[in-house]
Design a protein around this motif. Sequence first.
Motif, short mmCIF file in Angstrom:
data_model
loop_
_atom_site.label_atom_id
_atom_site.label_comp_id
_atom_site.label_asym_id
_atom_site.label_seq_id
_atom_site.Cartn_x
_atom_site.Cartn_y
_atom_site.Cartn_z
N TYR A 703 0.80 -1.21 0.00
CA TYR A 703 0.00 0.00 0.00
C TYR A 703 0.84 1.27 0.00
CZ TYR A 703 -3.45 -3.51 1.12
OH TYR A 703 -4.24 -4.63 1.09
N GLY A 704 1.96 1.25 0.69
CA GLY A 704 2.83 2.43 0.68
C GLY A 704 3.38 2.72 -0.71
N ALA A 737 -3.90 5.29 0.42
CA ALA A 737 -3.59 6.24 1.49
C ALA A 737 -4.13 5.75 2.83
CB ALA A 737 -4.16 7.61 1.15
N VAL A 738 -5.39 5.29 2.83
CA VAL A 738 -6.01 4.81 4.06
C VAL A 738 -5.23 3.64 4.64
CG1 VAL A 738 -8.07 3.66 4.99
CG2 VAL A 738 -8.31 5.67 3.51
N ARG A 739 -4.76 2.76 3.78
CA ARG A 739 -4.09 1.54 4.25
C ARG A 739 -2.60 1.77 4.52
NH1 ARG A 739 -6.70 -3.98 2.57
NH2 ARG A 739 -8.87 -3.37 2.32
N SER A 740 -2.10 2.96 4.22
CA SER A 740 -0.69 3.25 4.49
C SER A 740 -0.54 4.45 5.43
CB SER A 740 0.07 3.51 3.19
OG SER A 740 -0.47 4.64 2.53
N GLU A 741 -1.61 4.74 6.16
CA GLU A 741 -1.59 5.81 7.15
C GLU A 741 -1.27 7.17 6.53
OE1 GLU A 741 1.01 4.62 10.31
OE2 GLU A 741 -0.23 2.92 10.89
N SER A 742 -1.82 7.40 5.36
CA SER A 742 -1.65 8.70 4.69
C SER A 742 -3.00 9.31 4.36
CB SER A 742 -0.83 8.52 3.42
OG SER A 742 0.43 7.95 3.67
N ALA A 743 -3.98 9.06 5.23
CA ALA A 743 -5.35 9.47 4.93
C ALA A 743 -5.48 10.98 4.77
CB ALA A 743 -6.29 8.97 6.03
N GLU A 744 -4.71 11.74 5.50
CA GLU A 744 -4.87 13.19 5.42
C GLU A 744 -4.46 13.72 4.04
OE1 GLU A 744 -6.44 16.50 6.45
OE2 GLU A 744 -6.46 14.73 7.76
#
Length: 931
Positions: A703-704, A737-744
Amino acid sequence: MSRARQVAVEKREFGMQRRALLGRETERRALAALVEQAASGSGGAVAVHGSPGIGKSALVAEAAARAAERGTRVITAVGVQSEEHVPCAGLHQLVHQLRDGIDDLPAPQRAALRAAVGLADETVPDLYLVGLAALTLLSDAAVKAPLLVVVEDAHWIDRASLDVLGFVARRIESDPLALVAVTRFLDDRLTGAGLPVLHLDPLTDEVSGELLDSVAPGLGQQVRRRLLAEAAGNPLALTELPVALRAVGGAYALTPGPLPLTERLERTFTARVSRLPADTRAVLLLAALNGDGTMDECLAAAGRMLGTAVDTAALAPAVDAGLLEPWGMVFRHPLVRSALHHAATAAERQAAHAALTSQLEGQPDRRAWHRAAATAGPDEHAARDLVLTADRALRRGGVAAALAALRRAAELTADPSARADRLLRAAELALESGQCEAAAHLLGQARSHDLSVRNRGRAAWVDIVLVEGSAQGEGTATAELAELAVEVAASGEPALGLRMLWGAVLHCFWGEPGPAARRRIAVAAERMPVDADNAGVVALRAYCAPVERGRAALESLAAQLDRWSEDADWDQLLGSAAVMMGAPALASRLATRSLDALRARGRLSMLARALCVQAGGAARLADVRAAQLAAEEAGELARETGQPLVHAMVHAIRAQVAAVCGDPRAQEWAAEAERTALPGGARPALAIVQMARGQEALCQGRYGDAFGHLLRVFEPADPAFHPWLRFYGVAELVEAAVRSESAEAARDVLRELAPLAEQTPSPALLCGLRLGRALLSPPDTAEQLYREALGAVPVDWPFERARVHLALGAWLRRHRRPAESRVVLQAACEVFDALGASAWSQRARQELRAAGTSSPRQDPVAVDRLTSTELHVAQLAAQGLTNREIGERLYVSPRTVSTHLQRMFPKLGVTSRGELGAVLRSTTTYVEDVG
């Protein structure tokens, strides 16, 4: 071409002593294998390459004689330097020998071929249609008896003929047909045709000595060593230098100093010419300058030059001197012709050309070239004759010949305005024939004169196309071109105005001229004084303002489905415009609409673009089979028609399809596309590459990596940024983004794009935003947003619906509602399976296993065992088309179609073409049912 000349060619050098073929066993075996292969039913082609006198013609003549002895029919064409600019002159030689089969060709092919070779005074629709006609004619002849086509002196064959022969050479692997081109130079006309090359190297020292001793026994050792050194392994030199030594004491054969071998050999022939009578020298010079002209023409012109009658008796001294063959006015070797040309003074050559001009009253093209060659300074009459020659060449599909005529006409033109006009026309033709450097040079020459408004527009269009695919275009200049296009169209040149506007819009597509330039171009498109329903105007307006005028543009595009268009070239742009609008299903339908017309007219360059759009639309719909089928054909045609940017787009689309179906070649296709697209800043191809990489990484759980790849398409400073194509990557970006902690970061993207959704009903943007919001939403609102996203998916986008089902099913499972999740996940899995989207099927199955159930992996359906070409043939055969009709559609020979059918039957488990329809329908019905 006269029959005497044909016979001469067939006899050339083969009738000479066999010792000329010493040391050529490897090459002889290679040609023999090619001829035997054709006699056995499978064809091929080769270019025999080597320096003058190296033995190319002798080698090929031996192979041709052996082929004829074994029942293979041999036909020959010969390139002549003075006919290099006569379109389809070489093709005419071949067609003349197969003229009995012309009437059996399908009507469009028959008309195109007759027009190309001058048997009908009509315009050639497209040279590729001529190529198909030539392929069919040769293939039909080869069915009656295996066929060997020999093209001598191919470096002097006109461009149009070589393009046709290259087209044929790429398509004869299933026909009892061999093509051999004999050439001194491996220029792009042959290498571009993809012919394998049989290169003839100089003879070894041992073989050279054996050959020299056989033709000149008893030489002193010093003279022998000197001759061997000067000949450098060249068979012609080894046979001719001893003759010169005996005839003129070696003065020309053994001149001290580093004289090139070709020039040294020319001197041996020139020395013999200088000892001939005046009438013989005059006839030889005229024959050298007159190409494939008749003996009567040369004798009459010689009489005019000398002021006294000249008859065939003048040829005898040339035969005795070993310069002419005894069976007609045919030079023993091409170097004799060039030697005569170089030995004559400029005044002598001009006088000879003038004399020939007077003998060619009924042959305007040959007459025009000889008249131009007889002219030293500006001559408007000669220039106008060449302009008319260019017009006739274009009617016959001879773009390169027309370009040469216009360039020479410009040189002969004194009036600056007329000169600029002819230079610009030549620049336009140079672009059309892929000669960008020549186009730039001609454009520079034209701009050295004061240009009218119309010619300023033409110059601007040439300039913009020269940098197509580059992000280097300056926004203000691009906008000014669009505004000039309106002015040109309003002055009575609507076609030129539209073409100029298209040049400006290209920069909006391939590059990034900036929002201000885009707005000015959009305003110019609105002001174009052309019918609002015109397909070109509709496409261009959608291209340059897909958001600002989104609703009206999308409605206009959809309305085109119900309108019949006379211009397939503009028509094919409609599908591409729909891609910009984010409507892939509409794009596929519009692109498909233009295919039949483009095929029928032989517009293969435009067909490549239309197929690229069709493939891109199918890829975004995740219709893997349709995408692969269109992409394979588009890639082959883009390569054949010299469109590197289209080829890069096809590679990018292939990467996208490979990512969807889990094909490990995704990275290979992406890298190939990037190699072509990155240097020129071709943003669309780069954007698709990044979305393909992102989708591949997403399906693999990286995901990243997926987020990093996809974010580039949304960053304006990145070369992969594209303001409209990014709509297709919104949902994947948010999920990664959601699955790689980049939701913002994903929320920032949605906030930026949300205002655009208020201006355009783009399906890609609206679907991406709705699913993206659902993925980012808190638990108390998520389910409702997923349901709304599902309801917003167009009915003709089953993949998008399945993707929302997958996201919803995963959400339901994570919130401990496994029974409900299994229903929607199973629906997603079935659609992914039916479309061939294996990577997404795997994701759905993983979720199903986590939800407490399993979904057996589907075995590949029968059609998945076919290559793209086989599937295309199967589809057409299932419609009831004959092999010949399928060949017409796909631009291949009927035997090639037959070969594909024979290969596919075992794969499908059928024994006749009548069973194909049921196999194909079963697959299509399943896709429709689950979709």
